[in-house]
Design an enzyme around this catalytic site. Structure first.
Site, PDB file in Angstrom:
ATOM      1  N   ASP A 188       0.847  -1.179   0.000  1.00 60.48           N
ATOM      2  CA  ASP A 188       0.000   0.000   0.000  1.00 60.48           C
ATOM      3  C   ASP A 188       0.889   1.238   0.000  1.00 60.48           C
ATOM      4  O   ASP A 188       1.691   1.448   0.902  1.00 60.48           O
ATOM      5  CB  ASP A 188      -0.916   0.006   1.231  1.00 60.48           C
ATOM      6  CG  ASP A 188      -1.799   1.240   1.249  1.00 60.48           C
ATOM      7  OD1 ASP A 188      -2.412   1.541   0.206  1.00 60.48           O
ATOM      8  OD2 ASP A 188      -1.864   1.918   2.291  1.00 60.48           O
ATOM      9  N   GLU A 273      -1.579  -0.883  -6.097  1.00 59.37           N
ATOM     10  CA  GLU A 273      -2.684  -0.142  -6.685  1.00 59.37           C
ATOM     11  C   GLU A 273      -2.166   0.644  -7.876  1.00 59.37           C
ATOM     12  O   GLU A 273      -1.050   1.140  -7.870  1.00 59.37           O
ATOM     13  CB  GLU A 273      -3.262   0.836  -5.655  1.00 59.37           C
ATOM     14  CG  GLU A 273      -4.241   0.181  -4.715  1.00 59.37           C
ATOM     15  CD  GLU A 273      -4.764   1.158  -3.683  1.00 59.37           C
ATOM     16  OE1 GLU A 273      -5.979   1.295  -3.584  1.00 59.37           O
ATOM     17  OE2 GLU A 273      -3.941   1.768  -2.974  1.00 59.37           O
ATOM     18  N   CYS A 326     -12.813  -3.451   5.407  1.00 56.84           N
ATOM     19  CA  CYS A 326     -12.253  -4.155   6.558  1.00 56.84           C
ATOM     20  C   CYS A 326     -11.591  -5.434   6.040  1.00 56.84           C
ATOM     21  O   CYS A 326     -12.237  -6.234   5.351  1.00 56.84           O
ATOM     22  CB  CYS A 326     -13.351  -4.491   7.571  1.00 56.84           C
ATOM     23  SG  CYS A 326     -12.753  -5.631   8.847  1.00 56.84           S
ATOM     24  N   ASP A 353      -2.927   1.690   6.952  1.00 58.98           N
ATOM     25  CA  ASP A 353      -2.142   1.298   5.772  1.00 58.98           C
ATOM     26  C   ASP A 353      -1.933  -0.218   5.728  1.00 58.98           C
ATOM     27  O   ASP A 353      -1.917  -0.824   4.660  1.00 58.98           O
ATOM     28  CB  ASP A 353      -0.791   2.012   5.766  1.00 58.98           C
ATOM     29  CG  ASP A 353      -0.946   3.516   5.609  1.00 58.98           C
ATOM     30  OD1 ASP A 353      -1.947   3.955   5.008  1.00 58.98           O
ATOM     31  OD2 ASP A 353      -0.063   4.256   6.090  1.00 58.98           O
TER      32      ASP A 353
HETATM   33 ZN   LIG Z   1     -14.692  -5.971  10.010  1.00 52.35          ZN
END
Ligand SMILES: [Zn+2]
Length: 371
Positions: A188, A273, A326, A353
């Protein structure tokens, strides 16, 4: 067998006479680039509302200008041809919407020109290299170019502090077998540092000596700004700043080479990304620090190092909600920039992060499975 490219960069030590020829070539390349660009700009301004006609316009070649400005014939003609190719590339990128309209080159740009290897015009010799129009130039070749590598082109450049370099682009055939993917890591991008990886959750950051050198650079730049422009003290300071800038650039490059190599050795696929740095720096107003962060250079190193080993770099869509998801239960929520910890109703409390890196890894594995 696929064709691979690799570039080798060495320091050049031209004689005074050769320096004159090199500078003349820099000047001619810049001249012809700007000439061609101004004609294109005119054509563009005239026809921008008629894209079909604009597409069909034949643009002038260096040959046309050589008739008009005969001194252009004194320098390496391949360098001029490459100036045209560069402009073509910049122009195409503009039409594809990937770049701004090409800019005119000024003397303050990095000075360089590229020439091609044809019919033995360029040859590696013992501690020297033979180059068009320059003949034999002294070169410090600190590493060997393998015999199976064919030289394709050479770019001669000069740094702001007056050092000369040559970058030799080579091509070679290599069979690359795709490697079975067993280990995967997600990275990330981190604004303050470089990235956080999904395996340790730790932030990769530049070494302390590098950051100290950046501080030194800032100090010396401030000193420069206080001196009278054009004075001999200003000029001395300008060279001092240029030298530190070169050092900083080298340290950064070395660090990024080293770090990317470490990851390529340890993982078969690396997931990142797909960030458009320019768009991002504008959008987030982080400006300079994003551009200097080195992420772009880092990912390009990753890409070619992975490729050499039949490993993969997976770029996931920049709209993928890596920060908002999440990593434990998969639910998605809004996360403010100031929230450093991702809290979830499921009980997860994780560095934002690190959480994002885990999501990036997961998404990458999903993409690899369906590829
Ligand atoms: Zn969660």
């Amino acid at each position: 067998m696929a064709k691979q490219n690799k570039a080798y960069k060495f320091r050049l030590y031209p004689t005074e006479e050769q320096e004159i020829v090199i500078h003349k070539t820099f000047g001619c390349v810049r001249f012809i680039y700007n000439k061609m660009l101004s004609e294109r700009k005119e054509t563009y301004d005239r026809l921008k509302d008629d894209k079909e006609t604009l597409k069909k316009v034949k643009h002038p070649t260096p040959a046309k200008y050589k008739k008009e400005y005969s001194w252009l014939k004194e320098v390496d003609s391949l360098a001029l041809a490459n100036a045209q190719l560069n402009l073509d590339k910049a122009y195409k990128a503009f039409f594809k919407g990937n770049a701004k309209f090409p800019k005119f080159k000024s003397k303050r740009h990095k000075q360089s020109y590229t020439t091609n290897v044809v019919n033995g015009n360029i040859e590696l010799l013992d501690r020297h290299i033979k180059l068009p129009k320059l003949k034999i130039v002294k070169m410090k070749q600190h590493r060997q170019i393998p015999v199976e590598h064919n030289m394709k082109s050479c770019t001669i450049s000069m740094t702001a502090s007056g050092k000369y370099y040559i970058s030799i682009l080579t091509e070679y055939e290599k069979e690359i077998k795709g490697k079975e993917i067993q280990s995967v890591v997600g990275l990330d991008f981190a604004m303050d540092g470089l990235f956080v990886d999904s395996e340790t959750g730790k932030k990769a950051n530049y070494p302390r000596f590098y950051r100290q050198m950046l501080d030194k650079l800032a100090t010396e730049q401030r000193k420069l700004s206080r001196k009278k422009k054009g004075s001999s003290n200003w000029n001395k300071q300008r060279i001092r700043v240029a030298k530190i800038q070169e050092k900083v650039a080298n340290q950064r490059k070395n660090f990024l080479h080293h770090t990317s190599k470490e990851f390529v050795v340890n993982y078969d696929a690396i997931i990142i990304e797909d960030l458009d740095m320019k768009g991002m720096s504008k959008a987030l107003q982080f400006g300079k620090s994003v551009a200097d962060n080195g992420w772009g250079m880092f990912t390009s190193f990753l890409l070619y190092k992975l490729h050499e080993q039949g490993k993969q770099l997976v770029k996931i869509d920049k709209w993928f909600p890596s920060t908002k998801t999440c990593s434990s239960c998969g639910s998605v929520k809004e996360v403010a920039l100031s929230e450093r910890i991702y809290h979830c109703a499921c009980g997860l409390n994780l560095d934002r992060d690190y959480n994002a890196a885990l999501n990036i890894k997961k998404e990458g594995i999903r993409l690899l499975a369906i590829a």
